[in-house]
Design a protein around this motif. Structure first.
Motif, short mmCIF file in Angstrom:
data_model
loop_
_atom_site.label_atom_id
_atom_site.label_comp_id
_atom_site.label_asym_id
_atom_site.label_seq_id
_atom_site.Cartn_x
_atom_site.Cartn_y
_atom_site.Cartn_z
N LEU A 73 2.35 16.11 0.71
CA LEU A 73 2.34 17.41 0.07
C LEU A 73 3.62 18.19 0.37
CD1 LEU A 73 0.64 19.27 -1.70
CD2 LEU A 73 -0.38 20.22 0.39
N GLU A 74 4.02 18.15 1.64
CA GLU A 74 5.26 18.80 2.04
C GLU A 74 6.46 18.17 1.33
OE1 GLU A 74 7.88 19.31 6.13
OE2 GLU A 74 5.69 19.16 6.30
N CYS A 75 6.39 16.86 1.16
CA CYS A 75 7.46 16.13 0.47
C CYS A 75 7.57 16.61 -0.99
CB CYS A 75 7.18 14.63 0.51
SG CYS A 75 8.26 13.65 -0.53
N LEU A 76 6.44 16.79 -1.67
CA LEU A 76 6.46 17.23 -3.07
C LEU A 76 7.10 18.61 -3.20
CD1 LEU A 76 2.96 16.11 -4.40
CD2 LEU A 76 5.19 15.16 -5.00
N HIS A 77 6.72 19.53 -2.33
CA HIS A 77 7.29 20.88 -2.37
C HIS A 77 8.80 20.84 -2.14
CE1 HIS A 77 3.44 22.67 -2.85
NE2 HIS A 77 3.01 22.48 -1.59
N ILE A 85 13.71 9.41 -2.84
CA ILE A 85 12.63 9.82 -1.93
C ILE A 85 12.12 8.59 -1.21
CG2 ILE A 85 10.31 10.80 -1.78
CD1 ILE A 85 10.93 12.39 -4.33
N LEU A 86 12.07 8.66 0.13
CA LEU A 86 11.48 7.61 0.96
C LEU A 86 10.11 8.09 1.44
CD1 LEU A 86 14.52 6.81 0.96
CD2 LEU A 86 14.17 5.93 3.28
N LEU A 87 9.06 7.32 1.17
CA LEU A 87 7.69 7.72 1.50
C LEU A 87 7.01 6.71 2.41
CD1 LEU A 87 6.34 8.81 -2.03
CD2 LEU A 87 6.74 10.32 -0.08
N ASP A 88 6.56 7.18 3.58
CA ASP A 88 5.68 6.35 4.39
C ASP A 88 4.31 6.33 3.73
OD1 ASP A 88 4.81 4.84 6.58
OD2 ASP A 88 3.99 6.65 7.53
N VAL A 89 3.61 5.21 3.80
CA VAL A 89 2.31 5.13 3.14
C VAL A 89 1.27 5.94 3.88
CG1 VAL A 89 0.41 3.59 2.51
CG2 VAL A 89 2.78 2.90 2.05
N MET A 90 1.15 5.74 5.19
CA MET A 90 0.09 6.37 5.97
C MET A 90 0.54 7.71 6.50
SD MET A 90 -2.18 4.11 5.57
CE MET A 90 -3.43 4.74 6.67
N MET A 91 0.11 8.79 5.82
CA MET A 91 0.43 10.15 6.25
C MET A 91 -0.79 11.04 6.05
SD MET A 91 4.32 10.90 4.84
CE MET A 91 3.93 10.55 3.13
N PRO A 92 -0.94 12.09 6.86
CA PRO A 92 -2.08 13.02 6.69
C PRO A 92 -1.87 13.93 5.47
CG PRO A 92 -0.62 13.81 8.41
CD PRO A 92 -0.09 12.46 8.01
N THR A 93 -2.93 14.64 5.10
CA THR A 93 -2.94 15.61 3.99
C THR A 93 -2.80 14.93 2.64
OG1 THR A 93 -1.91 17.24 5.45
CG2 THR A 93 -2.01 17.79 3.10
N ASP A 104 -1.23 10.96 1.38
CA ASP A 104 -0.49 9.76 1.78
C ASP A 104 0.63 9.46 0.78
OD1 ASP A 104 -1.46 8.26 -0.44
OD2 ASP A 104 -3.23 7.61 0.69
N GLY A 105 1.42 8.43 1.11
CA GLY A 105 2.60 8.12 0.32
C GLY A 105 2.29 7.65 -1.09
N LEU A 106 1.21 6.88 -1.26
CA LEU A 106 0.87 6.37 -2.59
C LEU A 106 0.45 7.51 -3.52
CD1 LEU A 106 -1.07 3.09 -1.73
CD2 LEU A 106 1.34 3.36 -2.37
N GLU A 107 -0.36 8.43 -2.99
CA GLU A 107 -0.78 9.57 -3.79
C GLU A 107 0.42 10.46 -4.13
OE1 GLU A 107 -3.93 13.35 -3.72
OE2 GLU A 107 -3.84 11.96 -2.02
N ALA A 108 1.30 10.67 -3.13
CA ALA A 108 2.50 11.48 -3.38
C ALA A 108 3.37 10.84 -4.45
CB ALA A 108 3.29 11.64 -2.08
N CYS A 109 3.46 9.52 -4.42
CA CYS A 109 4.26 8.81 -5.42
C CYS A 109 3.69 9.02 -6.82
CB CYS A 109 4.31 7.32 -5.08
SG CYS A 109 5.46 6.39 -6.10
N GLY A 119 1.90 -0.17 -4.16
CA GLY A 119 3.09 0.68 -4.21
C GLY A 119 3.72 0.68 -5.59
N ILE A 120 3.81 -0.50 -6.20
CA ILE A 120 4.39 -0.60 -7.54
C ILE A 120 3.52 0.12 -8.56
CG2 ILE A 120 4.94 -2.21 -9.41
CD1 ILE A 120 5.76 -4.21 -7.19
N ASN A 121 2.21 -0.04 -8.45
CA ASN A 121 1.28 0.64 -9.36
C ASN A 121 1.37 2.15 -9.24
OD1 ASN A 121 0.29 -1.69 -10.52
ND2 ASN A 121 -1.37 -1.93 -9.02
N ALA A 122 1.69 2.62 -8.04
CA ALA A 122 1.81 4.05 -7.83
C ALA A 122 3.11 4.60 -8.41
CB ALA A 122 1.73 4.38 -6.33
N GLY A 123 4.04 3.69 -8.73
CA GLY A 123 5.30 4.12 -9.33
C GLY A 123 6.52 3.94 -8.47
N ALA A 124 6.38 3.20 -7.35
CA ALA A 124 7.53 3.00 -6.46
C ALA A 124 8.55 2.06 -7.09
CB ALA A 124 7.05 2.43 -5.13
N ASP A 125 9.82 2.28 -6.73
CA ASP A 125 10.91 1.43 -7.22
C ASP A 125 11.24 0.31 -6.25
OD1 ASP A 125 12.04 3.00 -9.71
OD2 ASP A 125 11.70 4.50 -8.15
#
Length: 330
Positions: free
Chosen positions: A37-41, A51-59, A61-66, A95-101
């Protein structure tokens, strides 16, 4: 190459700072976030290059943020690199399904990270450059269309002011363009010929109405003034950069093959080709149109007249081509 603007989102302080230090070595500007969420803002605020996203994050996670990044019009085209401790096929597909490159696994190999980031940012810069070029080309095309629409409006106003028959400028332009194409002139030259033909008599705006609209013959003194209109055209159009290549017709369309024309008295091939082409169309349309003092002349009479003054008024090499064109049109 200037460094990229990169957002690194990881809830582990050590991993976050380690990644940031690796990438800072290559001159990138690093911005960090502790969850999705912080990353999106942050990303919406700075519009990063990557954007580099770790998968396992609170609030969040990386897949949802992607997924949110890909659905956000502001961020949808920003490349995303997913980082995970998992290296199985399912995790990569998620990760690919979520839109990662791209996809990296922990522990991070610094060289692999830097090479992948360099590759992604280089491709993203190329994509942005390509998009900017397309936008510039679109804007350029729109500007050229606006120019040409304006010129067409000017030509119609000139016809009215000169009391020419309706559509004279458009007819002589179309005739000249057809002949230019028959001669194989490239489009890059035809576009200037078209503009010059539409503006062929713009210099007559500087001629007093008493002379321009005089019902009878002009006096020698009045002819001196009338013959200034190509010079006026040159003086007005030459300072306009995009119209400078179109000057051949407004400036030289009254020149004659034998050198008896005006304003410069050019002869033969010293007369620009565009002006030699246009001279046929101008005479043809004048003779084929009704005037206050006479009716239009028959086609065969006009053809005969043009043939008779070929070599004096007209380029003799172009005369048969023009007459053949009239046969095709007929």
């Amino acid at each position: 190459m200037a460094g990229a603007s990169i957002v690194v989102a990881d809830d582990e302080p050590v991993a976050r700072e380690l990644i940031a230090s690796y990438l800072a070595r290559d001159g990138h500007q690093i911005h960090t976030a502790t969850n999705g969420l912080e990353c999106l803002h942050l990303a919406r605020e700075i519009l990063p290059d990557l954007i580099l996203l770790d998968v396992m994050m609170p609030t969040m996670d990386g897949l949802e943020a992607c997924q949110h990044i890909r659905s956000d019009p502001l961020l949808a085209e920003v490349p995303v690199l997913i980082i995970s401790t998992l290296d199985d096929r399912t995790s990569r597909l998620n990760g690919i399904n979520a839109g990662a490159d791209d996809f990296l696994t922990k522990p991070i190999d610094s060289l692999e990270l830097r090479v992948r980031v360099q590759s992604i940012t280089r491709l993203n810069r190329y994509r942005k450059l390509h998009e900017s070029r397309r936008e510039l080309e679109t804007a350029y095309d729109a500007l050229q269309q606006a120019y040409d629409t304006t010129i067409l409006g000017w030509s119609r106003a000139l016809d009215l002011r000169d009391r020419e028959t309706e559509g004279h400028s458009q007819r002589v332009t179309n005739m000249s363009v057809r002949m230019a194409k028959m001669l194989g002139l490239p489009e890059s030259e035809i576009v200037h010929l078209r503009r010059g033909a539409l503006l062929h008599d713009i210099g007559k705006l500087g001629i007093p109405d008493a002379i321009l609209h005089k019902p009878g013959p002009l006096t020698p003194e009045e002819w001196v003034i009338m013959r200034l209109h190509p010079v006026y055209a040159y003086e007005w159009l030459a300072p306009i950069e995009y119209l400078r290549p179109a000057l051949d017709i407004p400036y030289c369309h009254h020149e004659k093959w034998d050198g008896s024309g005006y304003p410069q008295g050019l002869a033969g091939t010293a007369i620009p080709l565009a002006a030699r082409i246009f001279a046929f169309a101008d005479v043809w349309d004048a003779m084929r149109s009704d005037r206050p003092y006479r009716k239009s002349m028959p086609v065969e009479r006009v053809k005969q007249h043009i043939a008779e003054i070929s070599g004096s008024h007209f380029d003799p090499d172009l005369t048969p081509i023009f007459l053949a064109l009239q046969e095709e049109i007929a």
